[in-house]
Design an enzyme around this catalytic site. Structure first.
Site, PDB file in Angstrom:
ATOM      1  N   GLY A  84       0.835  -1.200   0.000  1.00 48.31           N
ATOM      2  CA  GLY A  84       0.000   0.000   0.000  1.00 48.31           C
ATOM      3  C   GLY A  84       0.866   1.245   0.000  1.00 48.31           C
ATOM      4  O   GLY A  84       1.495   1.555   1.013  1.00 48.31           O
ATOM      5  N   VAL A 116      -0.176   7.730   1.198  1.00 48.63           N
ATOM      6  CA  VAL A 116       0.658   8.613   2.019  1.00 48.63           C
ATOM      7  C   VAL A 116       1.240   7.899   3.232  1.00 48.63           C
ATOM      8  O   VAL A 116       2.446   7.962   3.494  1.00 48.63           O
ATOM      9  CB  VAL A 116      -0.151   9.850   2.472  1.00 48.63           C
ATOM     10  CG1 VAL A 116       0.627  10.654   3.506  1.00 48.63           C
ATOM     11  CG2 VAL A 116      -0.479  10.729   1.284  1.00 48.63           C
ATOM     12  N   MET A 117       0.394   7.199   3.994  1.00 52.18           N
ATOM     13  CA  MET A 117       0.868   6.537   5.211  1.00 52.18           C
ATOM     14  C   MET A 117       1.864   5.429   4.890  1.00 52.18           C
ATOM     15  O   MET A 117       2.892   5.283   5.550  1.00 52.18           O
ATOM     16  CB  MET A 117      -0.315   5.985   6.006  1.00 52.18           C
ATOM     17  CG  MET A 117      -1.203   7.034   6.641  1.00 52.18           C
ATOM     18  SD  MET A 117      -0.380   7.967   7.950  1.00 52.18           S
ATOM     19  CE  MET A 117      -0.337   6.737   9.271  1.00 52.18           C
ATOM     20  N   ASN A 146       2.390  -2.447  -4.432  1.00 49.10           N
ATOM     21  CA  ASN A 146       1.092  -1.803  -4.554  1.00 49.10           C
ATOM     22  C   ASN A 146       0.336  -2.481  -5.679  1.00 49.10           C
ATOM     23  O   ASN A 146       0.938  -2.884  -6.691  1.00 49.10           O
ATOM     24  CB  ASN A 146       1.244  -0.307  -4.857  1.00 49.10           C
ATOM     25  CG  ASN A 146      -0.041   0.463  -4.625  1.00 49.10           C
ATOM     26  OD1 ASN A 146      -0.340   0.857  -3.491  1.00 49.10           O
ATOM     27  ND2 ASN A 146      -0.821   0.681  -5.673  1.00 49.10           N
ATOM     28  N   THR A 169      -1.593  -1.308  -7.879  1.00 43.75           N
ATOM     29  CA  THR A 169      -1.273  -0.575  -9.108  1.00 43.75           C
ATOM     30  C   THR A 169       0.243  -0.469  -9.163  1.00 43.75           C
ATOM     31  O   THR A 169       0.850   0.361  -8.481  1.00 43.75           O
ATOM     32  CB  THR A 169      -1.918   0.817  -9.100  1.00 43.75           C
ATOM     33  OG1 THR A 169      -3.326   0.703  -8.895  1.00 43.75           O
ATOM     34  CG2 THR A 169      -1.635   1.563 -10.399  1.00 43.75           C
ATOM     35  N   SER A 206      -1.132   5.963  14.497  1.00 43.95           N
ATOM     36  CA  SER A 206      -1.668   7.330  14.544  1.00 43.95           C
ATOM     37  C   SER A 206      -0.550   8.351  14.431  1.00 43.95           C
ATOM     38  O   SER A 206       0.538   8.161  14.957  1.00 43.95           O
ATOM     39  CB  SER A 206      -2.436   7.566  15.844  1.00 43.95           C
ATOM     40  OG  SER A 206      -2.910   8.902  15.898  1.00 43.95           O
ATOM     41  N   GLY A 251      -0.792  10.646  11.409  1.00 44.66           N
ATOM     42  CA  GLY A 251      -0.929  11.266  10.106  1.00 44.66           C
ATOM     43  C   GLY A 251       0.337  11.159   9.276  1.00 44.66           C
ATOM     44  O   GLY A 251       1.249  10.373   9.557  1.00 44.66           O
ATOM     45  N   LYS A 303      -6.937   1.678  19.136  1.00 44.67           N
ATOM     46  CA  LYS A 303      -6.828   2.715  18.107  1.00 44.67           C
ATOM     47  C   LYS A 303      -8.200   3.310  17.794  1.00 44.67           C
ATOM     48  O   LYS A 303      -8.334   4.525  17.574  1.00 44.67           O
ATOM     49  CB  LYS A 303      -6.204   2.131  16.835  1.00 44.67           C
ATOM     50  CG  LYS A 303      -6.142   3.110  15.637  1.00 44.67           C
ATOM     51  CD  LYS A 303      -5.410   4.394  15.985  1.00 44.67           C
ATOM     52  CE  LYS A 303      -5.006   5.205  14.764  1.00 44.67           C
ATOM     53  NZ  LYS A 303      -6.013   5.464  13.750  1.00 44.67           N
ATOM     54  N   HIS A 314      -9.002   5.694  20.484  1.00 47.34           N
ATOM     55  CA  HIS A 314      -8.174   6.879  20.225  1.00 47.34           C
ATOM     56  C   HIS A 314      -8.867   7.782  19.206  1.00 47.34           C
ATOM     57  O   HIS A 314      -8.982   9.001  19.403  1.00 47.34           O
ATOM     58  CB  HIS A 314      -6.796   6.447  19.704  1.00 47.34           C
ATOM     59  CG  HIS A 314      -6.017   7.537  19.014  1.00 47.34           C
ATOM     60  ND1 HIS A 314      -6.301   7.974  17.733  1.00 47.34           N
ATOM     61  CD2 HIS A 314      -4.961   8.273  19.430  1.00 47.34           C
ATOM     62  CE1 HIS A 314      -5.461   8.938  17.397  1.00 47.34           C
ATOM     63  NE2 HIS A 314      -4.638   9.142  18.415  1.00 47.34           N
ATOM     64  N   ASN A 315      -9.347   7.196  18.113  1.00 49.93           N
ATOM     65  CA  ASN A 315      -9.988   7.994  17.074  1.00 49.93           C
ATOM     66  C   ASN A 315     -11.295   8.602  17.565  1.00 49.93           C
ATOM     67  O   ASN A 315     -11.649   9.721  17.188  1.00 49.93           O
ATOM     68  CB  ASN A 315     -10.245   7.135  15.838  1.00 49.93           C
ATOM     69  CG  ASN A 315      -8.985   6.896  15.024  1.00 49.93           C
ATOM     70  OD1 ASN A 315      -7.880   6.992  15.544  1.00 49.93           O
ATOM     71  ND2 ASN A 315      -9.144   6.572  13.761  1.00 49.93           N
ATOM     72  N   GLU A 373     -10.398  11.500  19.513  1.00 50.33           N
ATOM     73  CA  GLU A 373      -9.983  12.518  18.537  1.00 50.33           C
ATOM     74  C   GLU A 373     -11.197  13.262  17.992  1.00 50.33           C
ATOM     75  O   GLU A 373     -11.187  14.497  17.887  1.00 50.33           O
ATOM     76  CB  GLU A 373      -9.220  11.832  17.406  1.00 50.33           C
ATOM     77  CG  GLU A 373      -8.749  12.733  16.290  1.00 50.33           C
ATOM     78  CD  GLU A 373      -8.094  11.918  15.183  1.00 50.33           C
ATOM     79  OE1 GLU A 373      -8.469  12.111  13.998  1.00 50.33           O
ATOM     80  OE2 GLU A 373      -7.210  11.087  15.487  1.00 50.33           O
ATOM     81  N   TYR A 374     -12.257  12.534  17.644  1.00 49.94           N
ATOM     82  CA  TYR A 374     -13.511  13.167  17.207  1.00 49.94           C
ATOM     83  C   TYR A 374     -13.990  14.150  18.278  1.00 49.94           C
ATOM     84  O   TYR A 374     -14.397  15.279  17.969  1.00 49.94           O
ATOM     85  CB  TYR A 374     -14.596  12.109  17.006  1.00 49.94           C
ATOM     86  CG  TYR A 374     -14.675  11.469  15.637  1.00 49.94           C
ATOM     87  CD1 TYR A 374     -15.840  11.552  14.883  1.00 49.94           C
ATOM     88  CD2 TYR A 374     -13.610  10.755  15.116  1.00 49.94           C
ATOM     89  CE1 TYR A 374     -15.952  10.931  13.650  1.00 49.94           C
ATOM     90  CE2 TYR A 374     -13.705  10.130  13.880  1.00 49.94           C
ATOM     91  CZ  TYR A 374     -14.872  10.224  13.148  1.00 49.94           C
ATOM     92  OH  TYR A 374     -14.978   9.611  11.929  1.00 49.94           O
ATOM     93  N   LYS A 425     -14.642   8.846   8.413  1.00 49.90           N
ATOM     94  CA  LYS A 425     -14.349   7.553   7.795  1.00 49.90           C
ATOM     95  C   LYS A 425     -14.909   6.378   8.574  1.00 49.90           C
ATOM     96  O   LYS A 425     -14.705   5.232   8.183  1.00 49.90           O
ATOM     97  CB  LYS A 425     -12.837   7.391   7.619  1.00 49.90           C
ATOM     98  CG  LYS A 425     -12.246   8.320   6.559  1.00 49.90           C
ATOM     99  CD  LYS A 425     -10.794   7.993   6.268  1.00 49.90           C
ATOM    100  CE  LYS A 425     -10.273   8.838   5.119  1.00 49.90           C
ATOM    101  NZ  LYS A 425      -8.846   8.523   4.805  1.00 49.90           N
TER     102      LYS A 425
END
Length: 484
Positions: free
Chosen positions: A11, A14-15, A34, A36, A130, A132, A185, A188-189, A192-193, A262
């Site tokens: 994958g 970005v991450m 990946n 692709t 976590s 970003g 996690k 955690h999210n 975060e919200y 998400k």
């Protein structure tokens, strides 16, 4: 360049790319793939040029490039894509090899995948990551859980690439078996919200209620970031408020007020409902995003309804101080609720979570990182069996000293017609939690009246249930008692 890679990453979004570069910078050779394959070539000929990174055009080649036990980490979209990846890589793996899911998978899926992998002799890890884009490159918070035997093999890599606290502690440790890593996690999210919504409501009060400019608000957040609210989200809010485009226009003011999501916040709330935990603040944060997405409806409603005509006429500096107290107290409630959820699910799943250790993992690298988390670790170091953060001496004093300002903020918001769903929900939770008696006795009477659902009595032992024939013609048959 080494022939055998230490780990593979699938994958190249970005991450994925940034984690690979992070691993390579710490001395590891990384194989990458990946679906692709042109992205593999672009990466190898771009950011990965001259580095110990091996580009592969097939899963078979990727696995063939790895040292044993093989460690294959996917950084792909949660859901069916992860199952498809597991299905594609498993034929090339041997007993003892390790599959790592570094995405935001729902923890029940990870529970299932761990069991399926172990039945085939493989080891499986669900690792919440976590931080970003910047965190992935420079040091994220990593929350791994799954097959316990996998930790010895992945620890040298994960604890070298993760963030570190100012005291030199790694923001990565083994969370627990099965789906524990992805569960933590997820929480955690959810927090975060909540944090983001609390900050947004505070911003709205300052902008609409107090009429502050972006520059004035930037100065407020800059000051707050040097005190008890010191955190990554306060820091970036300061920066966002000060950011201007090439024409000198504030970028923030050009952004449409319709929030995306998400699903991890929703998962957190539904998990709380499943185990009967009052995750009210994060629930309101999720629903606030849903309401924001109804932009066209809100624009139409704004032409129909008129709110209060009152404007703020008090001391702005004093209200800003009150906002700081309301934000801080509400943040404490958010974490208190999050930790209650973790404790309840841990009991349900039979996990032994290290609550102080989790706070330490969140202390650096992640989106909710803040000085505040050090106090949470201290609370659980003092009392590992602490049932609610609000009962810790530090947090008890902090919330009690913030009460007056917190209440002034909520009442002012109501008078001015400024929505504060998360901050007001936090206050309502606090008032409910500190109330020895709530109106649930009436609720139980109503349930017994229309459905013979029974009730307990204050003058009899718990778990002894009674039914009243309220109408005189209802009979004595009662409904069975159960928890939803």
């Amino acid at each position: 360049m080494k022939i055998d890679a230490d780990i593979a990453v699938v994958g190249l979004a970005v991450m994925g790319e940034n984690l690979i570069l992070n691993m390579e910078s710490k001395g590891f050779t990384v194989a990458c793939f990946n679906r692709t394959t042109s992205k593999v070539d672009d990466f190898i000929n771009g950011r990965a040029v001259g580095k110990n990174i091996i580009g592969c055009h097939s899963i078979e080649a990727l696995v063939g490039a790895l040292k044993k036990p093989r460690k294959v980490m996917c950084m792909i979209k949660a859901g069916r894509a992860v199952d498809d990846f597991i299905e594609s890589v498993t034929p090339y793996l041997e007993a003892g090899d390790i599959i790592i899911d570094g995405g935001n998978s729902h923890f029940p899926d990870t529970i299932r995948r761990v069991a399926e992998a172990e039945r085939k002799g493989l080891r499986y890890v669900g690792a919440g990551v976590s931080g970003g884009e910047e965190g992935a490159l420079l040091g994220p918070s990593i929350m791994p859980g799954g097959s316990p035997g996998a930790w010895e093999s992945i620890q040298p890599i994960f604890q070298k690439i993760c963030a570190y606290t100012d005291d030199g502690e790694p923001c990565c440790d083994w969370v627990g078996e099965s789906g524990a890593g992805h569960f933590v996690k997820m929480v955690h999210n959810g927090i975060e919200y909540g944090d983001m919504q609390l900050i947004g409501e505070t911003y709205q009060m300052m902008k609409v209620g107090l009429g502050l400019s972006n520059a004035q608000m930037r100065d407020v957040f800059a000051r707050w970031n040097k005190g008890a609210l010191d955190s990554y989200l306060i820091e970036i809010t300061r920066d966002i408020l000060g950011y201007k485009d090439e024409n000198g226009e504030a970028v923030l003011d050009r952004i449409l007020d319709a929030a995306g999501q998400k699903g991890t916040g929703k998962w957190t709330v539904t998990s709380a409902l499943d185990v009967g935990q009052p995750l009210t603040l994060i629930g309101e944060a999720v629903f606030a995003r849903c309401l924001s997405a109804l932009k066209d409806e809100r624009a139409a409603a704004a032409q129909v309804f008129a709110g209060p005509q009152e404007s703020f006429s008090g001391d702005r500096a004093a209200m800003i101080d009150d906002l700081e107290q309301a934000l801080y107290a509400s943040k404490i409630v958010s974490y208190a609720q999050g930790y209650q959820l973790m404790r309840a699910v841990a009991v349900q799943q039979g996990w032994k979570l290290n609550y102080g250790g989790i706070a330490l993992m969140w202390r650096g690298g992640c989106i909710i990182r803040s000085a505040f988390l050090g106090k949470i670790k201290q609370a659980f170091d003092t009392d590992a069996a602490l049932v609610n953060l609000l009962l810790d001496a530090f947090f008890k004093q902090a919330v009690e000293s913030s009460q007056a300002g917190w209440r002034r903020v909520v009442t002012t918001a109501v008078r001015l017609g400024i929505p504060m769903p998360a901050i007001s929900a936090a206050l309502a939770y606090f008032d409910g939690y500190r109330s020895e008696r709530l109106p649930a006795n009436l609720l139980q009477a109503q349930r017994d009246y229309f459905g013979a659902h029974t009730y307990e009595r204050i003058d009899r032992p718990r778990d002894e249930f009674f039914h009243t024939n309220w109408t005189g013609h209802g009979g004595s048959t009662a409904s069975s008692t159960y928890d939803v």
